[in-house]
Design a protein around this motif. Structure first.
Motif, PDB file in Angstrom:
ATOM      1  N   ASP A 263      31.349  -6.713   0.482  1.00 17.63           N
ATOM      2  CA  ASP A 263      31.702  -6.429  -0.908  1.00 17.63           C
ATOM      3  C   ASP A 263      31.636  -4.946  -1.268  1.00 17.63           C
ATOM      4  O   ASP A 263      31.971  -4.577  -2.392  1.00 17.63           O
ATOM      5  CB  ASP A 263      30.770  -7.203  -1.851  1.00 17.63           C
ATOM      6  CG  ASP A 263      30.964  -8.703  -1.695  1.00 17.63           C
ATOM      7  OD1 ASP A 263      32.104  -9.121  -1.396  1.00 17.63           O
ATOM      8  OD2 ASP A 263      29.976  -9.439  -1.842  1.00 17.63           O
ATOM      9  N   PHE A 264      31.199  -4.124  -0.309  1.00 22.18           N
ATOM     10  CA  PHE A 264      31.067  -2.703  -0.645  1.00 22.18           C
ATOM     11  C   PHE A 264      32.398  -1.979  -0.500  1.00 22.18           C
ATOM     12  O   PHE A 264      33.092  -2.105   0.510  1.00 22.18           O
ATOM     13  CB  PHE A 264      30.018  -2.017   0.241  1.00 22.18           C
ATOM     14  CG  PHE A 264      28.608  -2.433  -0.115  1.00 22.18           C
ATOM     15  CD1 PHE A 264      28.048  -2.038  -1.332  1.00 22.18           C
ATOM     16  CD2 PHE A 264      27.862  -3.219   0.734  1.00 22.18           C
ATOM     17  CE1 PHE A 264      26.762  -2.427  -1.681  1.00 22.18           C
ATOM     18  CE2 PHE A 264      26.573  -3.614   0.390  1.00 22.18           C
ATOM     19  CZ  PHE A 264      26.019  -3.224  -0.811  1.00 22.18           C
ATOM     20  N   ASP A 265      32.721  -1.224  -1.547  1.00 23.72           N
ATOM     21  CA  ASP A 265      33.930  -0.400  -1.515  1.00 23.72           C
ATOM     22  C   ASP A 265      33.606   1.027  -1.096  1.00 23.72           C
ATOM     23  O   ASP A 265      34.464   1.727  -0.579  1.00 23.72           O
ATOM     24  CB  ASP A 265      34.577  -0.393  -2.909  1.00 23.72           C
ATOM     25  CG  ASP A 265      34.903  -1.797  -3.365  1.00 23.72           C
ATOM     26  OD1 ASP A 265      35.895  -2.348  -2.862  1.00 23.72           O
ATOM     27  OD2 ASP A 265      34.122  -2.363  -4.160  1.00 23.72           O
ATOM     28  N   THR A 266      32.382   1.434  -1.370  1.00 25.72           N
ATOM     29  CA  THR A 266      31.961   2.796  -1.042  1.00 25.72           C
ATOM     30  C   THR A 266      30.588   2.748  -0.382  1.00 25.72           C
ATOM     31  O   THR A 266      29.651   2.154  -0.934  1.00 25.72           O
ATOM     32  CB  THR A 266      31.882   3.649  -2.324  1.00 25.72           C
ATOM     33  OG1 THR A 266      33.163   3.667  -2.942  1.00 25.72           O
ATOM     34  CG2 THR A 266      31.450   5.083  -1.995  1.00 25.72           C
ATOM     35  N   ILE A 267      30.499   3.331   0.807  1.00 25.26           N
ATOM     36  CA  ILE A 267      29.225   3.379   1.541  1.00 25.26           C
ATOM     37  C   ILE A 267      28.904   4.844   1.791  1.00 25.26           C
ATOM     38  O   ILE A 267      29.688   5.557   2.432  1.00 25.26           O
ATOM     39  CB  ILE A 267      29.322   2.608   2.867  1.00 25.26           C
ATOM     40  CG1 ILE A 267      29.609   1.121   2.583  1.00 25.26           C
ATOM     41  CG2 ILE A 267      28.046   2.774   3.695  1.00 25.26           C
ATOM     42  CD1 ILE A 267      29.895   0.285   3.808  1.00 25.26           C
ATOM     43  N   VAL A 268      27.787   5.297   1.244  1.00 25.87           N
ATOM     44  CA  VAL A 268      27.369   6.698   1.425  1.00 25.87           C
ATOM     45  C   VAL A 268      26.279   6.740   2.485  1.00 25.87           C
ATOM     46  O   VAL A 268      25.198   6.159   2.309  1.00 25.87           O
ATOM     47  CB  VAL A 268      26.862   7.285   0.089  1.00 25.87           C
ATOM     48  CG1 VAL A 268      26.394   8.727   0.305  1.00 25.87           C
ATOM     49  CG2 VAL A 268      27.943   7.214  -0.973  1.00 25.87           C
ATOM     50  N   LEU A 269      26.581   7.396   3.599  1.00 25.03           N
ATOM     51  CA  LEU A 269      25.632   7.446   4.715  1.00 25.03           C
ATOM     52  C   LEU A 269      24.591   8.530   4.460  1.00 25.03           C
ATOM     53  O   LEU A 269      24.928   9.693   4.241  1.00 25.03           O
ATOM     54  CB  LEU A 269      26.373   7.743   6.015  1.00 25.03           C
ATOM     55  CG  LEU A 269      27.519   6.793   6.373  1.00 25.03           C
ATOM     56  CD1 LEU A 269      28.208   7.249   7.660  1.00 25.03           C
ATOM     57  CD2 LEU A 269      27.016   5.361   6.508  1.00 25.03           C
TER      58      LEU A 269
END
Lengths: 516, 516
Positions: A263-269
């Motif tokens: 469900d994640f549209d944006t993943i910030v590493l």
């Protein structure tokens, strides 16, 4: 002063004061130099995997390297698996590997090996000493390399004649390089991604991002943006418990992880690589993020993630109070037979403040971790590189680094057998470690994996290769044979009493928890 | 048929029928293939050093390779030290090392390593499979390499996708290369050297020259020429006892070895390198033969020494009856406290015919070997590469190779701790092994070596790094915790009774011999 003395004095000048050792003849001058160096502690391990795993635990807790002292190529080889784990954890370690005198190599004596060749696959940096005077120089360089952010495995090969030849002198410590910053634009990219109106967002946190201060910043960012906080599956050192910012945990199994992430549209590493499957499985993806997701790299594993989170929080004008502060939460354990949940509930209830958990609990880890989320503040250390046999040595190193904190080693039986010699070091050094062996008589994870890789109807021979019964291991006897008092627990009530007793005393204890 | 099935069927076609295994997820298709292959025995070890050491013991006794099944780079790393020993012993071994699926490597999942890089320092030959169809081909090549005289360590890296992908087929076994012959002129040079009128001469025997048939030839050459017969210090497999040709043994310590060799004018190397010091020591020579001695190479370690000895005996018209035939000789053990000599006397007296001794007795080996020279015929296996932790695994492999022979593992305490997990495999497979742990509470050899390398007045910290007391190890408890019945013996009488009891039954037993 001989080369060995110059090296050890140089390293102590850098601030190194612990040596985990398993020496042999070619390291005797190093042994003597450590002997003479006031304030340098020597801790003997009866197998090199104990030595390197302890150095990893020490490095994670002290944020500076211990020395390992290892016997030529084969001694180093015995320690490689835990160096692999240490490297994945970003732990600082300096390996000192003795070797034959340089002039002796040509004779191909029985222990002749390519020590540097053995070192390279599991070291970030390998350096062969060039002379008695160069040995201290190599040590000073190794310290500087090991302290490279977040921590590196540096290996020095020390020929015996360099160690024993006089005419050497200590050298000054070198500058420790500053932690690299994230690339220009990373902070604003992350801010823009998190401020976008649509879609679910998360910070994917690993490495140093799981320390309390960094998590506090992540919690403030979550408060500002509504993003979720997700930790990588296996963590080097996670500071958690009451009053800390809590995180969700990415599941181990690829299909569960994929479902979790979908469900994640944006993943910030943040100090972590993008999540991938631990193993490959036929017909299943290695890459676990949704194909349409935007992946933004705030800080890689080798960049200062706390600084990046601080800049990001500033840029977002994040409130000073973080989201997701963990509240106290103690769940009563179900009476009767022990299982992972009741074990976790009791550990969560009884764990003292500032405890350190060395978790190689394999199939039981997730249960225990869930049930202890609301315990008093503590540090949680895990197997970062997948090379089993790390848990007990890691506990040794953590206990040496933090003598005033209780260490709990949560140890699966199969992986515990790899480096069980660590128990002896716990007894010898009277380390304040409570080891909990999770005895289910099986490499339980492999029975699951056998099906997951598509093996249907495994026969008795296949199953026997994943089984630890016939004979069953009696950990209480093994433990007492190495000098660590031990009891067995088969019920919730037994286990609770045993844990209360173990935690109430200083020194090593082992509880063999018999699981269903 | 998938790649794993084709590989295992190919290897069984070559005559391989034993697999020592410590698999993980990436080897599950190989586990399944072994499961399905009738007649392929799988023996689980709870640590990879057990697996590779067992393969060495098997190879020495069976003269053909077993498979090891190992889990990626770190699993292989855990087995390297005993592969080093195996390579020095000239043992045939085929390592099958699982690896991530080829397409998964790019994701740098936690267990990603350079498996081939880990393999190379301790393998004679390393090959990475190129496809599911190539995997069986790699196995066939590995068998041919492993069977190269006298025996080689061959390592195949098997990516998981090659193992699980269908469309593969077994391949035919390849020709096993003949043992290379000594260079032209070697036989006549040796004959001329031995026939020279003046000077003391010896055959310096190693490797396959210590098998009974080769020794018989050496004894005939001694009868013809009056030369002495000297064995290298650490032997892969020495067939000795009553009715066999006896040999003198080169001492371990360099100064003793140098003194032993100083009277020889001619040294004929038979399957051994010229003697060198095990370690370098300040101011002492590495090369141990007298500077004026003539060294003649009859056959190197990699040349057919038995054929060379036969040709030499022919050329010398050697008599058919060898010199130095060992006669029965049993020495009564001194009553009271146990020491190496009484231990050796009792072992020599009680050892059954065709016993196999796995000797990692360290400082006690020479004593026990001397006292058992006149025992019934037996095979004596030693630590060839100096990487301690070989004795118990070696016993496992020898017992699997020779189920109708009694195996005696003579095991020093310090080195025994490295791979103590072997006891569990002994129990599980009900192997006919009597383990004798020599408990002196010390790395005794290192206390000697500390002085020999010139360390004067070692302090308590140095001595503590060589000490196994505080706490003392209780091997009986450790052993019973892994399922092997155990007793402790502190006197000659105790030990004799315990050994009679252990030898009278089939199956594993452990005797903890407490030495002065």
């Amino acid at each position: 002063m001989n080369g060995a003395e110059a090296l050890i004095e140089t390293l102590q000048g850098c601030g190194v004061d612990v040596c985990f050792a398993n020496p042999g003849t070619s390291e005797m001058q190093l042994v003597a130099a450590i002997d003479r160096q006031q304030g340098m502690r020597a801790v003997l391990g009866l197998f090199e995997g104990v030595v390197t795993g302890a150095a990893d635990g020490y490095g994670r807790m002290a944020d500076k390297p211990a020395i390992t002292l290892l016997h030529l190529g084969p001694g180093l080889a015995n320690g490689l698996a835990n160096l692999h784990n240490a490297r994945k954890a970003g732990s600082p370690i300096i390996n000192l590997v003795g070797d034959h005198a340089t002039y002796h190599l040509q004779f191909d004596a029985p222990l002749t090996t390519d020590a540097a060749g053995v070192a390279r696959p599991m070291s970030d940096w390998t350096r062969v000493s060039r002379s008695n005077r160069d040995l201290a120089q190599a040590g000073a360089e190794a310290f500087s390399v090991a302290m490279g952010y977040p921590g590196k495995v540096a290996t020095v090969i020390a020929p015996a004649d360099h160690a024993w030849t006089d005419g050497a002198a200590p050298v000054a410590s070198r500058t420790v390089p500053a932690a690299p910053h994230s690339p220009r634009g990373a902070i604003s990219s992350a801010a823009n991604g998190l401020k976008a109106v649509n879609g679910q967002k998360c910070l994917f946190l690993g490495g140093r991002a799981l320390r309390a201060d960094a998590l506090h910043l992540a919690g403030r960012i979550a408060a500002a943006t509504g993003c979720r906080l997700v930790a990588e599956t296996f963590v080097a050192r996670h500071q958690r418990g009451v009053g800390r910012v809590s995180v969700e945990k990415l599941p181990y199994f690829g299909e569960q992880a994929e479902a979790f992430l979908k469900d994640f549209d944006t993943i910030v590493l943040c100090g972590a690589d993008a999540p991938v499957s631990f193993f490959a499985y036929p017909g299943k993806p290695s890459w676990l993020s949704p194909s349409g997701a935007t992946i933004i790299n705030l800080a890689s594993k080798n960049e200062d993630v706390q600084a990046a989170l601080a800049e990001l929080a500033d840029l977002l004008n994040a409130p000073s109070n973080p989201a997701n502060l963990q509240r106290s939460c103690i769940t009563p354990a179900k009476p009767g037979k022990l299982d992972g949940a009741s074990l976790g509930a009791i550990i969560g209830e009884l764990m003292p403040e500032n405890a350190i958990v060395s978790d190689e609990g394999a199939t039981q880890s997730a249960n225990v971790m869930n049930m202890s989320a609301g315990a008093k503040p503590h540090d949680w250390l895990q197997l970062t590189g997948g090379a089993i046999g790390q848990g007990l040595p890691l506990a040794v190193g953590a206990a040496v680094a933090c003598p005033n904190r209780k260490v709990i080693a949560l140890q699966a039986d199969g992986s515990g057998m790899y480096t069980l010699q660590a128990l002896w070091t716990m007894a010898r050094e009277n380390l304040d470690i409570t080891t909990i062996v999770l005895n289910n008589g099986s490499y339980a994870i492999l029975n699951i994996e056998l099906l997951r890789v598509g093996v249907e109807n495994p026969g008795p021979k296949a199953l026997s290769m994943l089984d630890l019964k016939n004979p069953s291991l009696t950990w209480t006897q093994i433990s007492e044979g190495m000098g660590v008092p031990a009891v067995r627990a088969t019920t919730t009530e037994d286990f609770r009493s045993a844990l209360i007793a173990a935690l109430s005393q200083k020194g090593p204890r082992l509880i063999e928890a018999i699981l269903e």
